[in-house]
Write an enzyme that holds these catalytic residues in place. Sequence first.
Site, PDB file in Angstrom:
ATOM      1  N   CYS A 147       0.800  -1.314  -0.074  1.00 33.73           N
ATOM      2  CA  CYS A 147       0.005  -0.115   0.019  1.00 33.73           C
ATOM      3  C   CYS A 147       0.985   1.297   0.023  1.00 33.73           C
ATOM      4  O   CYS A 147       0.277   2.433  -0.378  1.00 33.73           O
ATOM      5  CB  CYS A 147      -0.899  -0.121   1.102  1.00 33.73           C
ATOM      6  N   ASN A 148       2.181   1.075   0.515  1.00 38.63           N
ATOM      7  CA  ASN A 148       2.989   2.569   0.413  1.00 38.63           C
ATOM      8  C   ASN A 148       3.903   2.389  -0.739  1.00 38.63           C
ATOM      9  O   ASN A 148       4.685   3.488  -1.101  1.00 38.63           O
ATOM     10  CB  ASN A 148       3.703   2.359   1.548  1.00 38.63           C
ATOM     11  N   ARG A 149       4.024   1.518  -1.587  1.00 40.25           N
ATOM     12  CA  ARG A 149       4.876   1.332  -2.644  1.00 40.25           C
ATOM     13  C   ARG A 149       4.763   0.419  -3.712  1.00 40.25           C
ATOM     14  O   ARG A 149       3.936  -0.537  -3.627  1.00 40.25           O
ATOM     15  CB  ARG A 149       6.476   1.220  -2.329  1.00 40.25           C
TER      16      ARG A 149
ATOM     17  N   SER B 286      10.544   3.085   5.062  1.00 38.65           N
ATOM     18  CA  SER B 286       9.161   2.758   5.308  1.00 38.65           C
ATOM     19  C   SER B 286       8.468   3.998   5.804  1.00 38.65           C
ATOM     20  O   SER B 286       9.465   5.065   6.289  1.00 38.65           O
ATOM     21  CB  SER B 286       9.137   1.596   6.162  1.00 38.65           C
TER      22      SER B 286
ATOM     23  N   GLN C 218       6.499  -8.781   3.041  1.00 35.05           N
ATOM     24  CA  GLN C 218       5.983  -8.325   1.634  1.00 35.05           C
ATOM     25  C   GLN C 218       7.144  -8.684   0.391  1.00 35.05           C
ATOM     26  O   GLN C 218       6.813  -8.892  -0.522  1.00 35.05           O
ATOM     27  CB  GLN C 218       5.685  -6.944   1.592  1.00 35.05           C
TER      28      GLN C 218
ATOM     29  N   ALA D  62     -16.647   1.603  24.599  1.00 34.57           N
ATOM     30  CA  ALA D  62     -16.296   0.730  23.697  1.00 34.57           C
ATOM     31  C   ALA D  62     -15.764   1.358  21.993  1.00 34.57           C
ATOM     32  O   ALA D  62     -16.064   0.800  21.373  1.00 34.57           O
ATOM     33  CB  ALA D  62     -17.478  -0.062  23.265  1.00 34.57           C
ATOM     34  N   GLY D  63     -14.752   2.297  22.397  1.00 33.93           N
ATOM     35  CA  GLY D  63     -14.408   2.888  21.130  1.00 33.93           C
ATOM     36  C   GLY D  63     -13.439   2.010  20.490  1.00 33.93           C
ATOM     37  O   GLY D  63     -13.080   0.914  20.681  1.00 33.93           O
TER      38      GLY D  63
ATOM     39  N   ALA E  61      -9.818   1.921  22.052  1.00 28.71           N
ATOM     40  CA  ALA E  61      -9.864   0.969  23.224  1.00 28.71           C
ATOM     41  C   ALA E  61      -9.963  -0.348  22.784  1.00 28.71           C
ATOM     42  O   ALA E  61      -9.046  -1.145  23.428  1.00 28.71           O
ATOM     43  CB  ALA E  61     -11.085   1.434  23.903  1.00 28.71           C
TER      44      ALA E  61
END
Lengths: 420, 270
Positions: A50-52, A109, A120, A190-191, A194
């Site tokens: 997803c980054n490269r 990264s 990966q 219940a976030g 958390a």
Amino acid sequence: MRIILLGLNHKTAGVEVREKLAFSGDKLFKGIEKLKALRQIKESAILSTCNRVELFAVSESDEEPLEPIKDLLSEIHGIDKGLFSPHLYVFYDQEGVRHTFRVASSLDSMVIGEPQILGQIKDAYEFALKNKATGVVLNRLFSHAISTAKRVRSETKIAENAVSISFAAVELAKKIFTTLQGRTSMLIGAGEMAELAARHLVNNGVSNVVVANRTYQRGCELAAAFRGRAIEFKDFLSELVNIDIIICSTGAPDYIIKKEQAQRLMKDRRNRPVFIIDISVPRNVDPAINDIDNIYLYDVDDLQGVVDSNISGRKREAEKAESIVNEEVERYMKWLHSLEAIPTIIAMRQHAERIRDEEFQKLKNRFPDMDEETLRAVHYMGTAIINKLIHPPTVALKEQCEDSKELVALIKKLFNHKEH
Amino acid sequence: MLLILPDIAIGLYFIALIINICSLFRDSLKSQVFFPGFVITGFIAHSAAIFCRFMLTGNIPITSMHESSSFFAWSVMVIYFYLYYRYKFMLLGTFILPVVVVLMLSSSALPSEIRPLSPILQSYWLAVHTLFAFVGNASFAVASGIGLMYLIQERHLKSKKTSPMFKRLPSVQILDEINYKLIALGFPLLTFAIISGALWAEEAMGSYWRWDPKEVWSMITWLIYAMILHLRIIKGYKGRKAALFSIAGFITVLFTYYGVNLLMKSYHSF
């Protein structure tokens, strides 16, 4: 022979570009097949995260393979070349090797030292290997990149400290309780954050999770996810006496745990330590509680502070890692140069053997009466001369020195080789 | 040989201490390799020194300040080795070895000539009483070192600041636990030391208790540790306060040991 690395990453391209070039699903297979089909390229591999997106290629022809690769990218992803070209970087040979090693070692990264990238890289390599896209050069490049990453991991502390809030919480909990095995935890509210923090605690051994949420139903759902138990929100205070780690994330506008309550709690707990993680904003736990002995209260900013200091620690470690990478790049390049010398060594030997055989034939023709034993002796002598003669240049070529490229050219010239 | 053995031990302990402190600031691996070598060799030299003294005098070598300081340090080392083996935290040495080095240096500084044992001391009580007293003292010494480690680690956690030490110190919970266990070990030893001392005094001098400064201060020490245990067990004291008390307790131990001998007149000379 040339190593070419072409790609883009989170530094050069926004997510809107990266997502368009990502080799998702069967695009990866298509990409590899098309790269293999390019006549300018001998070996290839694709890394897509997803980054490269990185394309690895080894070319042996003099033709520049860059444009065909770009065409290929545009064709597979169905986007215009102009859209991604400005974001691309291209590295050749040594710089390409260095980039590969830095990527594998997680120096390139977004979060330096994160461990996923190595997996990966391994996947990308295995996929290319399975599809027979790689060869001697890339196989060695990837396995060397993986071993470099491992060396960086073990010789520096680049991956040692937590760089996410939930990992920082786990790290702190271990400095309070030694082990989280058998500890109890309560989620108040219940976030999502958390839940993530609780997930990490459970993965590290916390065994008993109690959830107190204003909507009891949601509390039950969350408790089920942790094989814990839900309680009514109003009962949470009375349950705290058996809880070691409290994660608080309600939307309450003021403090739901006050100092007097905490003091009473510690009395009931006979001062057994409590770790309170308050990730609610506004804060739900009175900050003054941190002054009570055996209670350790951390809010979001405190945890972020721990994370920040860990990140700056990683940056210091990254400098050590860079020098490891440099060392390994040098080793790889030496190997690569020695690889380039091999065809020359073979050609040199073949050339010499051809001369020997020709001369031997001439000799046989001129003296047809020569007996078998003498012939064998003469042949042996020819071989011995060859060996003695080409031994020094062979050693010189194999010796993996900086200027081996020039040496190869020189030897080709000396032995009058055109092509091999 | 006998004369330089303690010096060798001091030197080796000191080098080990320096290595241990350095490991805090540098990447451990390299110098740390030599650490066990230095402590263990130091301990062997130390043990040999005590054994030679025993062979030379024929008595348990705890009959003068010179001898008892060395034995005190030796007992601390025994407890140190146990903890190091049991809990495996490197940094322990930084907090324990200074006590050992100081005890050893004071032992060297004190007169070491062998004097004939006064008839009062010639009793099997000598061994019993002094062994209990010094092993007890040693566990209080280590408890205070652990208490200091606790206070430092607790400060890290409370102030929310990390440091190289934060990573290397163990958890506050384990430090508190060890601190408690050491006091729970030292207290009965001190109790036996006092009881055996009283029995001995009765046998040698006809009375159990003579309000000698040594006796009084031993009683004060005993009361402090009794209070610590009481607070821990009955009141549920844990952590910071317990750690502070254990340090205060050890200061009393030191005063009972050195202070009384140097500042007050006592028939009890070591």
